[in-house]
Design a protein around this motif. Structure first.
Motif, PDB file in Angstrom:
ATOM      1  N   ASP A   1       0.817  -1.218   0.000  1.00  0.00           N
ATOM      2  CA  ASP A   1       0.000   0.000   0.000  1.00  0.00           C
ATOM      3  C   ASP A   1       0.849   1.265   0.000  1.00  0.00           C
ATOM      4  O   ASP A   1       0.484   2.274  -0.603  1.00  0.00           O
ATOM      5  CB  ASP A   1      -0.931   0.010   1.217  1.00  0.00           C
ATOM      6  N   ILE A   2       1.986   1.219   0.703  1.00  0.00           N
ATOM      7  CA  ILE A   2       2.889   2.365   0.770  1.00  0.00           C
ATOM      8  C   ILE A   2       4.307   1.872   0.510  1.00  0.00           C
ATOM      9  O   ILE A   2       4.775   0.935   1.169  1.00  0.00           O
ATOM     10  CB  ILE A   2       2.844   3.066   2.142  1.00  0.00           C
ATOM     11  N   TYR A   3       4.959   2.479  -0.448  1.00  0.00           N
ATOM     12  CA  TYR A   3       6.381   2.211  -0.671  1.00  0.00           C
ATOM     13  C   TYR A   3       7.150   3.501  -0.411  1.00  0.00           C
ATOM     14  O   TYR A   3       6.960   4.496  -1.114  1.00  0.00           O
ATOM     15  CB  TYR A   3       6.647   1.727  -2.101  1.00  0.00           C
ATOM     16  N   TRP A   4       7.991   3.476   0.613  1.00  0.00           N
ATOM     17  CA  TRP A   4       8.812   4.643   0.918  1.00  0.00           C
ATOM     18  C   TRP A   4      10.074   4.556   0.074  1.00  0.00           C
ATOM     19  O   TRP A   4      10.921   3.695   0.271  1.00  0.00           O
ATOM     20  CB  TRP A   4       9.152   4.690   2.403  1.00  0.00           C
ATOM     21  N   GLU A   5      10.193   5.470  -0.876  1.00  0.00           N
ATOM     22  CA  GLU A   5      11.262   5.416  -1.872  1.00  0.00           C
ATOM     23  C   GLU A   5      12.493   6.195  -1.429  1.00  0.00           C
ATOM     24  O   GLU A   5      12.473   7.426  -1.342  1.00  0.00           O
ATOM     25  CB  GLU A   5      10.734   5.962  -3.210  1.00  0.00           C
ATOM     26  N   ASN A   6      13.554   5.448  -1.129  1.00  0.00           N
ATOM     27  CA  ASN A   6      14.831   6.048  -0.771  1.00  0.00           C
ATOM     28  C   ASN A   6      15.924   5.765  -1.792  1.00  0.00           C
ATOM     29  O   ASN A   6      16.968   6.414  -1.760  1.00  0.00           O
ATOM     30  CB  ASN A   6      15.327   5.501   0.578  1.00  0.00           C
ATOM     31  N   VAL A   7      15.724   4.758  -2.667  1.00  0.00           N
ATOM     32  CA  VAL A   7      16.879   4.256  -3.407  1.00  0.00           C
ATOM     33  C   VAL A   7      16.726   4.204  -4.918  1.00  0.00           C
ATOM     34  O   VAL A   7      17.711   4.308  -5.646  1.00  0.00           O
ATOM     35  CB  VAL A   7      17.295   2.861  -2.894  1.00  0.00           C
ATOM     36  N   GLY A   8      15.522   4.000  -5.462  1.00  0.00           N
ATOM     37  CA  GLY A   8      15.366   3.807  -6.899  1.00  0.00           C
ATOM     38  C   GLY A   8      15.933   2.457  -7.323  1.00  0.00           C
ATOM     39  O   GLY A   8      15.988   1.500  -6.557  1.00  0.00           O
ATOM     40  N   GLY A   9      16.362   2.366  -8.585  1.00  0.00           N
ATOM     41  CA  GLY A   9      17.058   1.184  -9.077  1.00  0.00           C
ATOM     42  C   GLY A   9      16.270  -0.110  -8.973  1.00  0.00           C
ATOM     43  O   GLY A   9      15.053  -0.153  -9.185  1.00  0.00           O
ATOM     44  N   LYS A  10      16.974  -1.183  -8.638  1.00  0.00           N
ATOM     45  CA  LYS A  10      16.408  -2.525  -8.609  1.00  0.00           C
ATOM     46  C   LYS A  10      15.250  -2.636  -7.631  1.00  0.00           C
ATOM     47  O   LYS A  10      14.264  -3.335  -7.895  1.00  0.00           O
ATOM     48  CB  LYS A  10      17.513  -3.523  -8.237  1.00  0.00           C
ATOM     49  N   VAL A  11      15.355  -1.943  -6.496  1.00  0.00           N
ATOM     50  CA  VAL A  11      14.293  -2.038  -5.490  1.00  0.00           C
ATOM     51  C   VAL A  11      12.994  -1.440  -6.013  1.00  0.00           C
ATOM     52  O   VAL A  11      11.919  -2.029  -5.882  1.00  0.00           O
ATOM     53  CB  VAL A  11      14.722  -1.363  -4.179  1.00  0.00           C
ATOM     54  N   LEU A  12      13.079  -0.277  -6.622  1.00  0.00           N
ATOM     55  CA  LEU A  12      11.886   0.340  -7.212  1.00  0.00           C
ATOM     56  C   LEU A  12      11.277  -0.572  -8.266  1.00  0.00           C
ATOM     57  O   LEU A  12      10.053  -0.770  -8.313  1.00  0.00           O
ATOM     58  CB  LEU A  12      12.251   1.686  -7.834  1.00  0.00           C
ATOM     59  N   GLU A  13      12.098  -1.143  -9.106  1.00  0.00           N
ATOM     60  CA  GLU A  13      11.613  -2.029 -10.160  1.00  0.00           C
ATOM     61  C   GLU A  13      10.921  -3.256  -9.580  1.00  0.00           C
ATOM     62  O   GLU A  13       9.931  -3.750 -10.124  1.00  0.00           O
ATOM     63  CB  GLU A  13      12.783  -2.456 -11.050  1.00  0.00           C
TER      64      GLU A  13
ATOM     65  N   ASN B   1      -0.639  -1.945  -4.632  1.00  0.00           N
ATOM     66  CA  ASN B   1      -2.089  -2.046  -4.703  1.00  0.00           C
ATOM     67  C   ASN B   1      -2.673  -0.802  -5.366  1.00  0.00           C
ATOM     68  O   ASN B   1      -2.052   0.269  -5.386  1.00  0.00           O
ATOM     69  CB  ASN B   1      -2.682  -2.198  -3.299  1.00  0.00           C
ATOM     70  N   VAL B   2      -3.871  -0.943  -5.899  1.00  0.00           N
ATOM     71  CA  VAL B   2      -4.566   0.193  -6.494  1.00  0.00           C
ATOM     72  C   VAL B   2      -4.719   1.285  -5.429  1.00  0.00           C
ATOM     73  O   VAL B   2      -5.126   1.026  -4.299  1.00  0.00           O
ATOM     74  CB  VAL B   2      -5.940  -0.229  -7.032  1.00  0.00           C
ATOM     75  N   GLY B   3      -4.382   2.507  -5.810  1.00  0.00           N
ATOM     76  CA  GLY B   3      -4.463   3.623  -4.869  1.00  0.00           C
ATOM     77  C   GLY B   3      -3.293   3.707  -3.925  1.00  0.00           C
ATOM     78  O   GLY B   3      -3.335   4.490  -2.964  1.00  0.00           O
ATOM     79  N   GLY B   4      -2.235   2.924  -4.189  1.00  0.00           N
ATOM     80  CA  GLY B   4      -1.058   2.952  -3.323  1.00  0.00           C
ATOM     81  C   GLY B   4      -0.358   4.292  -3.359  1.00  0.00           C
ATOM     82  O   GLY B   4      -0.523   5.090  -4.278  1.00  0.00           O
ATOM     83  N   ARG B   5       0.449   4.526  -2.324  1.00  0.00           N
ATOM     84  CA  ARG B   5       1.146   5.798  -2.191  1.00  0.00           C
ATOM     85  C   ARG B   5       2.662   5.571  -2.170  1.00  0.00           C
ATOM     86  O   ARG B   5       3.138   4.626  -1.518  1.00  0.00           O
ATOM     87  CB  ARG B   5       0.741   6.528  -0.911  1.00  0.00           C
ATOM     88  N   ILE B   6       3.385   6.450  -2.841  1.00  0.00           N
ATOM     89  CA  ILE B   6       4.841   6.350  -2.885  1.00  0.00           C
ATOM     90  C   ILE B   6       5.437   7.718  -2.545  1.00  0.00           C
ATOM     91  O   ILE B   6       5.577   8.571  -3.423  1.00  0.00           O
ATOM     92  CB  ILE B   6       5.347   5.876  -4.263  1.00  0.00           C
ATOM     93  N   PRO B   7       5.773   7.962  -1.284  1.00  0.00           N
ATOM     94  CA  PRO B   7       6.532   9.168  -0.966  1.00  0.00           C
ATOM     95  C   PRO B   7       7.963   9.010  -1.499  1.00  0.00           C
ATOM     96  O   PRO B   7       8.653   8.053  -1.160  1.00  0.00           O
ATOM     97  CB  PRO B   7       6.524   9.217   0.569  1.00  0.00           C
ATOM     98  N   VAL B   8       8.384   9.929  -2.346  1.00  0.00           N
ATOM     99  CA  VAL B   8       9.716   9.843  -2.951  1.00  0.00           C
ATOM    100  C   VAL B   8      10.654  10.755  -2.175  1.00  0.00           C
ATOM    101  O   VAL B   8      10.588  11.975  -2.266  1.00  0.00           O
ATOM    102  CB  VAL B   8       9.675  10.252  -4.440  1.00  0.00           C
ATOM    103  N   CYS B   9      11.527  10.112  -1.409  1.00  0.00           N
ATOM    104  CA  CYS B   9      12.440  10.820  -0.524  1.00  0.00           C
ATOM    105  C   CYS B   9      13.845  10.905  -1.118  1.00  0.00           C
ATOM    106  O   CYS B   9      14.573  11.860  -0.882  1.00  0.00           O
ATOM    107  CB  CYS B   9      12.472  10.093   0.827  1.00  0.00           C
ATOM    108  N   GLY B  10      14.242   9.890  -1.885  1.00  0.00           N
ATOM    109  CA  GLY B  10      15.585   9.878  -2.464  1.00  0.00           C
ATOM    110  C   GLY B  10      15.720   8.750  -3.463  1.00  0.00           C
ATOM    111  O   GLY B  10      14.852   7.870  -3.551  1.00  0.00           O
ATOM    112  N   MET B  11      16.814   8.757  -4.200  1.00  0.00           N
ATOM    113  CA  MET B  11      17.082   7.724  -5.206  1.00  0.00           C
ATOM    114  C   MET B  11      18.581   7.439  -5.231  1.00  0.00           C
ATOM    115  O   MET B  11      19.252   7.619  -6.239  1.00  0.00           O
ATOM    116  CB  MET B  11      16.589   8.174  -6.582  1.00  0.00           C
ATOM    117  N   ILE B  12      19.100   6.992  -4.100  1.00  0.00           N
ATOM    118  CA  ILE B  12      20.546   6.931  -3.914  1.00  0.00           C
ATOM    119  C   ILE B  12      21.245   6.024  -4.922  1.00  0.00           C
ATOM    120  O   ILE B  12      22.387   6.269  -5.302  1.00  0.00           O
ATOM    121  CB  ILE B  12      20.876   6.509  -2.457  1.00  0.00           C
TER     122      ILE B  12
END
Length: 337
Positions: free
Chosen positions: A219-231, A238-249
């Motif tokens: 439901d929530i993916y806290w984005e710190n890294v990008g890359g393979k983890v994001l993929e 899930n539908v309506g999920g939220r992704i706060p984008v904090c970083g893409m190290i």
């Protein structure tokens, strides 16, 4: 100490920074002007965003110029003041840069309570903790029973996000680098499950493992890294999920190897009707007093756990910074002067 030391940007890095990109300079301690203070720094913060400031590109904040002091937050004692509200001897924080002493405008500094360890205001009670608190509330919008995935989960932001979400009744899943960090994620920070992203050859293998520990989706993916983890995570949202984008190290040194996968990833945003929210914590400092009214007692009581990695001496800044960008730290990376 009659002289100040500072670390400057000697050249712009090509890919990952190396020690030769920095230079140590010595000079006189500055004198404050009207409305300014001088801080003798005791602790400095190292944070991933600093890598972006080393590039000469347009961003939300100015790049560090060649020969200029590297940017960053510090804490220390006021040794000279020409500003109301700041007295010599006060503990204070501001954007001091990588330096032993710094002039800071009073409007950009804050007096800190002396009874709380000063390094906490660079980590759990500073920008990282405030980033987690703000981003989760405003952009994660957690609800009890949901599933949260946090990348870089044992870092100061990720660890706070996980603990706040767990307290709100969510299932929390950590993604970290190495078995020791995964152990810390579950045993120290209370995540329900932890996956070592280094143990999986590619995003598909990581996604399969993540699906097993998140059977109801994410439901929530806290984005710190990008890359393979994001993929790995995006197709499980899930539908309506939220992704706060904090970083893409993982992309701070360049994104060339990810370009061909970005269209597929972005399609998930469309078909899942995801709410992807990039945010910069500098836009939200007006809410910091509310954060300080709620969180410090929880940190000091141990209800919220935190870890610090402390390097010694200003000269250690480049080496510690380079190691942090490669995941070499476990907790908040701080340098004690």
């Amino acid at each position: 100490m009659t002289d100040m030391q500072r670390i400057t940007l000697a050249r712009r890095p090509k890919g990952d920074p190396v020690p030769e990109d920095f230079s140590l300079k010595t000079g006189p301690v500055p004198e404050p002007g009207d409305g300014e203070i001088v801080i003798e720094v005791s602790h400095l913060s190292l944070d991933p965003y600093m890598r972006g400031r080393m590039d000469d590109v347009k961003s939300y904040a100015p790049s560090v110029g060649l020969g200029e002091t590297m940017t960053g937050q510090g804490v220390g004692r006021v040794i000279a003041s020409k500003a109301e509200g700041f007295a010599v001897g006060d503990l204070a924080t501001g954007m001091t840069g990588w330096a032993s002493h710094a002039i800071v405008k009073a409007t950009e500094a804050r007096v800190l309570p002396a009874e709380i360890p000063s390094s906490l205001f660079l980590g759990a009670l500073g920008m990282p903790g405030f980033t987690a608190w703000t981003g989760l509330r405003k952009f994660g919008r957690p609800k009890a029973g949901e599933t949260l995935v946090v990348a870089a989960a044992t870092g100061p932001v990720g660890a706070m996000v996980g603990q706040l979400a767990k307290a709100a009744g969510l299932r929390t899943i950590a993604i970290a680098g190495g078995p020791e960090k995964c152990r810390i994620a579950t045993e120290t920070f209370g995540f329900d499950a932890a996956l070592d992203h280094r143990a999986y050859e590619d995003a598909s293998a990581l996604r399969t493992a993540l699906a097993e520990v998140a059977p109801d989706g994410v439901d929530i993916y806290w984005e710190n890294v990008g890359g393979k983890v994001l993929e790995a995570v995006l197709p499980l949202m899930n539908v309506g999920g939220r992704i706060p984008v904090c970083g893409m190290i993982s992309w701070y040194g360049g994104v060339e190897d990810a370009d061909d996968r970005l269209p597929m990833l972005w399609r998930s945003v469309l078909v899942k009707r995801l709410h992807v929210s990039g945010f910069i914590i500098f836009d939200h400092w007006d809410e910091y007093p509310e954060f300080l009214a709620e969180v410090p007692t929880k940190v000091l009581s141990g209800e919220i756990k935190h870890l610090e990695d402390v390097a010694q001496g200003l000269h250690a800044m480049p080496t510690a910074f380079i190691a942090m960008l490669k995941g070499g730290n476990t907790g908040k990376q701080i340098v004690a002067l």
